[in-house]
Design an enzyme around this catalytic site. Structure first.
Site, PDB file in Angstrom:
ATOM      1  N   PHE A 119       0.828  -1.202   0.000  1.00 38.50           N
ATOM      2  CA  PHE A 119       0.000   0.000   0.000  1.00 38.50           C
ATOM      3  C   PHE A 119       0.869   1.261   0.000  1.00 38.50           C
ATOM      4  CE2 PHE A 119      -3.121   3.070   1.400  1.00 38.50           C
ATOM      5  CZ  PHE A 119      -4.249   2.656   0.717  1.00 38.50           C
TER       6      PHE A 119
ATOM      7  N   LEU B 221       2.070   1.753  -3.496  1.00 38.94           N
ATOM      8  CA  LEU B 221       0.981   2.256  -4.330  1.00 38.94           C
ATOM      9  C   LEU B 221       0.778   3.749  -4.078  1.00 38.94           C
ATOM     10  CD1 LEU B 221      -1.460   1.971  -6.230  1.00 38.94           C
ATOM     11  CD2 LEU B 221      -2.809   1.373  -4.207  1.00 38.94           C
ATOM     12  N   HIS B 222       0.751   4.143  -2.827  1.00 38.50           N
ATOM     13  CA  HIS B 222       0.549   5.556  -2.484  1.00 38.50           C
ATOM     14  C   HIS B 222       1.626   6.433  -3.131  1.00 38.50           C
ATOM     15  CE1 HIS B 222      -0.089   9.235  -0.302  1.00 38.50           C
ATOM     16  NE2 HIS B 222       1.070   9.110   0.340  1.00 38.50           N
ATOM     17  N   ARG B 223       2.894   6.025  -3.011  1.00 40.76           N
ATOM     18  CA  ARG B 223       3.973   6.807  -3.621  1.00 40.76           C
ATOM     19  C   ARG B 223       3.813   6.884  -5.140  1.00 40.76           C
ATOM     20  NH1 ARG B 223       6.840   4.463   0.618  1.00 40.76           N
ATOM     21  NH2 ARG B 223       7.690   2.764  -0.621  1.00 40.76           N
TER      22      ARG B 223
ATOM     23  N   ALA C 220      -4.727  10.264  -3.143  1.00 41.06           N
ATOM     24  CA  ALA C 220      -3.480   9.540  -3.420  1.00 41.06           C
ATOM     25  C   ALA C 220      -3.391   8.213  -2.679  1.00 41.06           C
ATOM     26  CB  ALA C 220      -2.276  10.411  -3.080  1.00 41.06           C
TER      27      ALA C 220
END
Length: 187
Positions: free
Chosen positions: A25, A28-30, A175
């Site tokens: 996760f 993914l966020h980055r 995001a």
């Protein structure tokens, strides 16, 4: 939201599934931040069967072009040995929908005390008496443990799943792939 990709965590004797989901996760966020994506949503299709956690699958929802753009960015580097990536697929016809959103809570007593000192002119001792260590609120929701890029502090990203709906709600995603107005296909 007509396509999706599943990312299934592979079992690993060295890392528990929750730690792998946290790492996946975070990556993914980055990736969503660097690409500036606001058109990719997430879901955890195994969560009802996983008790209080999210399960072992993260599903990404979006258009075929949006998901292809994310995959081409190579945000999964370092996680490929821990994840089985499905092929890009069309969302099944007549699917239901569900919203997933972030829920925030004031759970840090120290921060609450600093705020009380600043806003109400209390002394540190007065604030400590007014706000004891056990005063922080807690949520009974599943969460992802993340580290803030700006402060370096660990925090919990609590995620609430809304009710299942017959119709999709259109909107943008943050995001984290979450939204207060938009829904994702739920199947």
């Amino acid at each position: 939201m007509d396509h999706y990709i599943d990312l299934k965590l592979l079992s690993d004797p060295e890392f528990p599934p929750t730690q792998l989901m946290n790492a996946l996760f975070a990556k993914l966020h980055r990736g969503l931040v660097e690409l500036g994506c606001d058109d990719i949503g997430i879901s955890f299709p195994d969560s009802p069967r996983a008790g209080h956690g999210f399960g072992s699958r993260l599903r990404l929802h979006g258009t075929a072009a949006g998901l292809d753009r994310l995959l081409a960015f190579n945000w999964l580097s370092g996680m490929r040995d821990h994840v089985q990536l499905s092929e890009l697929a069309a969302v099944p016809a007549d699917t239901q929908h569900r919203g997933l959103r972030r829920v925030q809570v004031d759970s840090n007593p120290e921060r609450l005390r600093r705020r009380a000192i600043k806003r109400h002119g209390l002394s540190e001792e007065q604030a400590r008496q007014r706000i004891p260590d056990h005063a922080g609120k807690t949520l009974d929701l599943p969460f992802i443990d993340l580290y803030s890029q700006s402060s370096g502090q660990r925090f919990r990203l609590f995620i609430a799943q809304g009710p299942i709906q017959a119709n999709a709600q259109i909107g943008t995603f943050n995001a984290y792939g979450l939204s207060h107005e938009a829904t994702v296909p739920w199947f």
